[in-house]
Design a protein around this motif. Structure first.
Motif, short mmCIF file in Angstrom:
data_model
loop_
_atom_site.label_atom_id
_atom_site.label_comp_id
_atom_site.label_asym_id
_atom_site.label_seq_id
_atom_site.Cartn_x
_atom_site.Cartn_y
_atom_site.Cartn_z
N ALA A 1 0.95 -1.27 0.01
CA ALA A 1 0.04 -0.04 0.25
C ALA A 1 0.90 1.27 0.08
CB ALA A 1 -1.05 0.07 1.28
N SER A 2 2.06 1.28 0.73
CA SER A 2 2.83 2.19 0.94
C SER A 2 3.61 2.63 -0.51
CB SER A 2 3.75 2.13 1.94
OG SER A 2 3.37 2.14 3.13
N GLY A 3 3.81 1.72 -1.15
CA GLY A 3 4.56 1.61 -2.42
C GLY A 3 3.56 2.08 -3.62
N ALA A 4 2.21 1.42 -3.42
CA ALA A 4 1.30 1.95 -4.47
C ALA A 4 1.00 3.53 -4.37
CB ALA A 4 0.16 1.13 -4.28
N LEU A 5 0.93 3.93 -2.98
CA LEU A 5 0.78 5.16 -2.59
C LEU A 5 1.75 6.05 -3.25
CD1 LEU A 5 -1.07 7.38 -1.34
CD2 LEU A 5 0.19 7.04 0.89
N ALA A 6 3.00 5.72 -2.98
CA ALA A 6 4.26 6.55 -3.52
C ALA A 6 4.32 6.71 -5.32
CB ALA A 6 5.58 5.92 -3.15
N VAL A 7 3.81 5.42 -5.58
CA VAL A 7 3.60 5.63 -7.34
C VAL A 7 2.41 6.49 -7.67
CG1 VAL A 7 3.07 4.21 -9.31
CG2 VAL A 7 4.95 3.47 -7.68
N PHE A 8 1.37 6.40 -7.12
CA PHE A 8 0.20 7.17 -7.13
C PHE A 8 0.47 8.76 -7.12
CE2 PHE A 8 -4.43 8.75 -5.85
CZ PHE A 8 -4.58 8.80 -7.23
N GLY A 9 1.13 9.03 -6.06
CA GLY A 9 1.85 10.52 -5.64
C GLY A 9 2.57 11.02 -6.77
N LEU A 10 3.55 10.05 -7.31
CA LEU A 10 4.48 10.47 -8.36
C LEU A 10 3.63 10.66 -9.81
CD1 LEU A 10 7.56 8.41 -7.66
CD2 LEU A 10 7.17 10.86 -7.04
N VAL A 11 2.78 9.77 -9.89
CA VAL A 11 1.99 9.86 -11.08
C VAL A 11 1.13 11.09 -11.27
CG1 VAL A 11 0.00 8.92 -12.45
CG2 VAL A 11 1.79 7.35 -11.80
N GLU A 12 0.47 11.70 -10.14
CA GLU A 12 -0.33 12.87 -9.97
C GLU A 12 0.59 14.02 -10.19
OE1 GLU A 12 -3.82 13.51 -9.45
OE2 GLU A 12 -3.41 11.22 -10.30
N THR A 13 1.77 13.85 -9.67
CA THR A 13 2.63 14.97 -9.80
C THR A 13 2.99 15.09 -11.35
OG1 THR A 13 3.73 14.70 -7.46
CG2 THR A 13 5.17 16.05 -9.25
N ALA A 14 3.53 13.97 -11.68
CA ALA A 14 4.00 13.94 -13.60
C ALA A 14 2.61 14.39 -14.24
CB ALA A 14 4.31 12.51 -14.04
N PRO B 1 -2.96 19.32 -8.68
CA PRO B 1 -2.71 19.36 -7.28
C PRO B 1 -3.28 17.94 -6.57
CG PRO B 1 -4.30 20.81 -8.00
CD PRO B 1 -3.56 20.01 -9.35
N PRO B 2 -3.05 17.88 -5.19
CA PRO B 2 -3.70 16.66 -4.84
C PRO B 2 -5.26 16.66 -4.43
CG PRO B 2 -2.51 18.08 -2.91
CD PRO B 2 -2.10 18.59 -4.32
N GLY B 3 -5.93 15.85 -4.98
CA GLY B 3 -7.48 15.66 -4.94
C GLY B 3 -7.75 14.54 -3.92
N LYS B 4 -9.09 14.41 -4.09
CA LYS B 4 -9.84 13.29 -3.22
C LYS B 4 -9.24 12.02 -3.36
CE LYS B 4 -13.79 15.85 -2.05
NZ LYS B 4 -15.34 16.01 -2.12
N PRO B 5 -9.11 11.56 -4.76
CA PRO B 5 -8.31 10.15 -4.78
C PRO B 5 -7.35 9.80 -4.06
CG PRO B 5 -9.23 10.89 -6.96
CD PRO B 5 -9.28 12.06 -5.96
N LEU B 6 -6.14 10.70 -4.01
CA LEU B 6 -5.00 10.82 -3.16
C LEU B 6 -5.27 10.83 -1.86
CD1 LEU B 6 -1.81 10.55 -3.60
CD2 LEU B 6 -1.96 13.08 -3.53
N TYR C 1 -5.91 7.67 3.50
CA TYR C 1 -6.50 7.23 4.45
C TYR C 1 -6.59 5.80 4.75
CZ TYR C 1 -8.78 11.89 4.14
OH TYR C 1 -8.74 13.33 4.02
N VAL C 2 -6.64 5.03 3.50
CA VAL C 2 -6.43 3.66 3.29
C VAL C 2 -5.15 3.32 4.03
CG1 VAL C 2 -6.18 1.52 1.76
CG2 VAL C 2 -8.12 3.23 1.60
N ALA C 3 -3.89 3.71 3.42
CA ALA C 3 -2.74 3.23 4.12
C ALA C 3 -2.48 3.59 5.56
CB ALA C 3 -1.59 4.12 3.34
#
Length: 121
Positions: free
Chosen positions: A12-25, A29-34, A39-41
């Protein structure tokens, strides 16, 4: 600590890191999905911390109990702080802030698992 829960938390932490980097790319800006992913992590981390703390206070001897409990506390607090920081000035780098927090949490969980493995419990 339960090995399965540690693996799920690390994934979950790894997936969150990838998701954050994808959103940055994507320049978003951070939204509700992030936020929901955070919250899940955090939920997984709270469950892990509660189980480990109960077992430590119940008599399982870890090499450095104070350090272990501080790692538990830090692992739970890092992601909410990272999300708050990311939302304080919502720009395209918010996802990178959350990703950095997720990597930090993964390192803390690995360290916790290493300390727990010494106990043999």
């Amino acid at each position: 600590m339960f090995d399965a829960l540690v693996i799920v938390t690390l994934v979950a932490s790894g997936a969150l890191a990838v998701f954050g980097l994808v959103e940055t790319a994507r320049g978003r800006p951070p939204g509700k999905p992030l936020a929901y992913a955070v919250y899940v992590a955090v939920g997984l981390l709270v469950v892990q911390a509660a189980i480990a703390a109960v077992r430590v206070f119940g008599g399982v001897q870890v090499p450095e109990p104070t350090t272990f409990l501080i790692y538990l506390l830090v692992s739970v607090c890092v992601l909410p702080i990272a999300l708050q920081w990311a939302n304080a000035d919502p720009n395209r780098w918010g996802g990178a802030i959350v990703a950095a927090g997720a990597v930090g949490v993964a390192v803390a969980v690995l360290r916790l698992q290493g300390m727990w493995a010494v106990t043999g419990a």
